[in-house]
Design an enzyme around this catalytic site. Structure first.
Site, mmCIF file in Angstrom:
data_model
loop_
_atom_site.group_PDB
_atom_site.id
_atom_site.type_symbol
_atom_site.label_atom_id
_atom_site.label_comp_id
_atom_site.label_asym_id
_atom_site.label_seq_id
_atom_site.Cartn_x
_atom_site.Cartn_y
_atom_site.Cartn_z
ATOM 1 C CG ASP A 1 -17.586 -6.301 6.080
ATOM 2 O OD1 ASP A 1 -17.444 -5.164 6.205
ATOM 3 O OD2 ASP A 1 -17.126 -7.087 4.943
ATOM 4 C CG HIS B 1 -12.128 -7.564 6.079
ATOM 5 N ND1 HIS B 1 -11.852 -6.491 5.747
ATOM 6 C CD2 HIS B 1 -13.577 -7.712 5.465
ATOM 7 C CE1 HIS B 1 -12.679 -5.748 5.290
ATOM 8 N NE2 HIS B 1 -13.663 -6.568 4.852
ATOM 9 C CG ASP C 1 -15.405 -10.307 3.455
ATOM 10 O OD1 ASP C 1 -15.857 -9.429 3.899
ATOM 11 O OD2 ASP C 1 -15.343 -10.115 2.098
ATOM 12 C CG HIS D 1 -14.797 -1.259 -1.369
ATOM 13 N ND1 HIS D 1 -16.071 -1.396 -1.903
ATOM 14 C CD2 HIS D 1 -14.689 -2.354 -0.471
ATOM 15 C CE1 HIS D 1 -16.675 -2.608 -1.545
ATOM 16 N NE2 HIS D 1 -15.780 -3.246 -0.827
ATOM 17 C CG HIS E 1 -11.135 -9.058 2.776
ATOM 18 N ND1 HIS E 1 -10.540 -7.706 3.124
ATOM 19 C CD2 HIS E 1 -12.091 -8.758 2.030
ATOM 20 C CE1 HIS E 1 -11.320 -6.649 2.294
ATOM 21 N NE2 HIS E 1 -12.146 -7.187 2.123
ATOM 22 C CD GLU F 1 -13.839 -3.597 2.953
ATOM 23 O OE1 GLU F 1 -14.832 -3.768 3.774
ATOM 24 O OE2 GLU F 1 -13.455 -4.467 1.998
ATOM 25 C CG HIS G 1 -11.088 -4.240 -1.927
ATOM 26 N ND1 HIS G 1 -12.390 -4.472 -2.649
ATOM 27 C CD2 HIS G 1 -11.582 -4.597 -0.593
ATOM 28 C CE1 HIS G 1 -13.246 -5.040 -1.895
ATOM 29 N NE2 HIS G 1 -12.861 -5.233 -0.798
HETATM 30 ZN ZN LIG Z 1 -13.787 -6.144 0.923
#
Ligand SMILES: [Zn+2]
Length: 431
Positions: free
Chosen positions: A55, A53, A354, A185, A247, A158, A226
């Site tokens: 972003d 993961h 992450d 999420h 993650h 995500e 999540h």
């Molecule tokens: Zn996340």
């Protein structure tokens, strides 16, 4: 070796060794540190490190200098974030799941617009650096790219809100390259409960189960980061292929709702899935988690008491000045990795940083260049090469291959699902 089998000679040598270690000049100690790091570097040259993961596509969208401008967010230079090409090379990243994240709170025009824009940003980003990044859709693609010295680039959605309760939309996103989808999420959906939101369904609804079945048929990994523990459990009941947590860390070490409870870790061997341990400070350090909870409480109390925005900000800054935020550490991340290995087993642990999705980082894991340091720490803790390779990428490759095989098998007997949420759950969707 256990204590009982130690010979008298070992019992004598052990204190001597410890004594020598304390008086050893520091260059020698530094050298032994480097040896672990060298070992880690060598290992990651032969086995792809697959991070679950990152972003960066959202960071590009939100860039203050030039939002959504893939060219302006130049990965050939040092970026302001955690990720760029030279630091990825230093960190020996072999494959990356780039997160195609959209906030569950956006409600302006449905989610499709922002979701498609995020696919566009990620795909343009990958295409821009053909000498360094390569699109990967399968486990074989990952291995091929790694051999060619390119970072295999996969896409992971995500937030299941993105499919807007539509299995047709899910299939179209698969065709755009999505190879995992985090079912929720932070917002509970019409068909699945999120970890950080209210419990509406006690896990998955019947349509939620159909989403999982369709993802298994497509060969898209079901990502349980999540979601609430009840959703994790419901997915494990129905899943026909291994799941991932792209993650998340271990709840037994840090009691944060985003982490994975031991009861779920214990079910992974049967499912075959993998928990990709994350570096998010509040998930790896109980002290940071407690501080964040306290800060939130404080912020809410100030909101209640004060109406003026500037005064609210001043009061909160004043509180922070007297309550220093603790720091998470690389060693704590290593503790979580070891805990997942202990409870789920060495076949069920991976890495999901992450990076670029967090605003603070653990000490020692400041950006994508630092991955080898985590492996060096585990080497110093006695990890075998075989377990380190599984952690780095072999586990994820196995999971992906099993998902691909399940998909091939299911496609022979199952047509694309045309079920709707109204049909299965008998409710009118709210999103
Ligand atoms: Zn996340």
């Amino acid at each position: 070796m256990n204590v009982l089998s130690r010979s008298p000679l070992t019992l004598f040598l052990l204190p001597l060794t410890l004594f020598l270690l304390t008086i050893m000049p520091s260059p020698a100690r530094a050298q032994s540190k480097d040896r672990a790091l060298e070992h880690a570097r060598k290992l990651l040259r032969s086995t792809p490190l697959i991070d679950g993961h990152n972003d960066l596509p959202w960071a590009i969208r939100e860039s203050e200098k030039a939002p959504r401008d893939v060219a302006a967010y130049d990965l050939r230079t040092r970026t302001t974030g955690h990720t760029d090409l030279s630091r990825m090379a230093e960190g020996q990243v072999g494959a990356q799941f780039w997160s195609i994240y959209i906030p569950g709170e956006i409600k302006d025009s449905g989610y499709a617009k922002v979701q498609l824009e995020q696919f566009d940003i990620a795909r343009r980003m990958i295409a821009r650096y053909p000498d360094r990044l390569a699109t990967a859709l399968t486990a074989d693609d990952i291995e091929r790219s790694f051999k060619r010295g390119r970072v295999a680039s996969l896409l992971g959605m995500e937030g299941g809100h993105a499919i807007e309760n539509s299995l047709g939309a899910l299939r179209s996103y698969y065709d755009l390259g999505a190879r995992y989808m985090t079912l929720t999420h932070n917002v509970t959906l019409d068909w699945a409960d999120a970890a950080l939101d209210s419990t509406r369904h006690g896990g998955l609804t019947e349509f939620g189960r159909e989403v999982v079945r369709e993802m298994n048929r497509l060969g898209m990994l079901v990502d349980l980061s999540h979601v609430s523990p009840a959703t994790m459990s419901d997915v494990l009941d129905v899943a026909e292929a291994p799941v991932i947590f792209s993650h998340s860390s271990a709840r037994a070490l840090t009691d944060h709702p985003r982490n994975v409870p031991d009861s779920i870790l214990a079910r992974l061997p049967k499912n075959g899935g993998v928990v990709m341990v994350t570096f998010v400070p509040a998930f790896v350090s109980p002290e940071v988690a407690a501080w964040e909870a306290q800060a939130k409480e404080q912020e809410n109390a100030i909101k209640e008491a004060v109406t003026d925005t500037l005064e609210r900000k001043r009061r909160f800054e004043e509180w922070k000045a007297t309550h220093a935020r603790p720091t998470a550490t690389l060693k704590q991340v290593a503790d979580h990795v070891e805990h997942v290995r202990e409870v789920a087993g060495s076949d069920h642990v991976g890495i999901g940083s992450d990076f670029d999705g967090i605003d603070t980082v653990p000490e020692g894991l400041e950006d994508v260049s630092k991955f080898p340091e985590l492996f060096a720490e585990l080497i110093r803790r006695g990890w075998s090469d075989s377990d380190l390779k599984k952690l780095a990428g072999q586990n994820l490759l196995r999971v992906l291959r099993e998902a691909e095989a399940t998909s091939a098998r299911l496609k022979k007997s199952r047509e694309p699902s045309t079920k709707t949420i109204q049909e299965l759950d008998g409710v009118k969707p709210t999103t």
